[in-house]
Design a protein around this motif. Structure first.
Motif, mmCIF file in Angstrom:
data_model
loop_
_atom_site.group_PDB
_atom_site.id
_atom_site.type_symbol
_atom_site.label_atom_id
_atom_site.label_comp_id
_atom_site.label_asym_id
_atom_site.label_seq_id
_atom_site.Cartn_x
_atom_site.Cartn_y
_atom_site.Cartn_z
ATOM 1 N N THR A 131 0.800 -1.226 0.000
ATOM 2 C CA THR A 131 0.000 0.000 0.000
ATOM 3 C C THR A 131 0.833 1.276 0.000
ATOM 4 N N ARG A 132 2.132 1.163 0.195
ATOM 5 C CA ARG A 132 2.959 2.382 0.252
ATOM 6 C C ARG A 132 2.918 3.205 -1.035
ATOM 7 N N PRO A 133 2.954 2.597 -2.243
ATOM 8 C CA PRO A 133 2.913 3.431 -3.449
ATOM 9 C C PRO A 133 1.498 3.795 -3.902
ATOM 10 N N CYS A 134 0.478 3.401 -3.156
ATOM 11 C CA CYS A 134 -0.908 3.636 -3.559
ATOM 12 C C CYS A 134 -1.361 5.059 -3.261
ATOM 13 N N SER A 135 -2.361 5.470 -4.014
ATOM 14 C CA SER A 135 -3.056 6.713 -3.717
ATOM 15 C C SER A 135 -3.950 6.454 -2.508
ATOM 16 N N PRO A 136 -4.042 7.387 -1.570
ATOM 17 C CA PRO A 136 -4.886 7.167 -0.383
ATOM 18 C C PRO A 136 -6.349 6.898 -0.737
ATOM 19 N N SER A 137 -6.799 7.383 -1.877
ATOM 20 C CA SER A 137 -8.200 7.195 -2.245
ATOM 21 C C SER A 137 -8.417 6.001 -3.177
ATOM 22 N N SER A 138 -7.382 5.234 -3.449
ATOM 23 C CA SER A 138 -7.517 4.132 -4.404
ATOM 24 C C SER A 138 -8.142 2.894 -3.770
ATOM 25 N N HIS A 139 -8.725 2.075 -4.622
ATOM 26 C CA HIS A 139 -9.146 0.736 -4.220
ATOM 27 C C HIS A 139 -7.913 -0.128 -4.417
ATOM 28 N N VAL A 140 -7.345 -0.575 -3.332
ATOM 29 C CA VAL A 140 -6.038 -1.230 -3.335
ATOM 30 C C VAL A 140 -5.933 -2.346 -4.359
#
Length: 81
Positions: free
Chosen positions: A56-65
């Protein structure tokens, strides 16, 4: 399996997530195009079968992982835990 993923480009990973999403939509037609825990689980399992794990570190905070290709990294071991 991790060796297969290690040589993939971002474009390859994007296509693979899309392919897994299409498979999930076929398996869960009522959820196609909408967020669903079942679809997320299917996509995550599909990506794991192709040698990726969620980070989850490179994800956008609003993304569906599980449907965001930025949230996958190659390898069999989760570096976060």
């Amino acid at each position: 399996m991790a060796l297969l993923a290690s040589g993939c480009t971002q474009e390859d990973k994007t296509r693979l997530v899309a392919q897994c999403q299409l498979e999930a939509d076929r398996v869960y037609p009522a959820a196609a195009g909408n967020w669903s825990a079942a679809v997320d689980h299917y996509v995550g399992t599909c990506m794991k079968a192709h040698g990726y794990h969620v980070d989850t570190r490179p994800c956008s905070p609003s993304s569906h992982v599980y449907t965001d290709e930025r949230c996958y990294v190659p390898g069999a071991i989760d570096p976060t835990g």
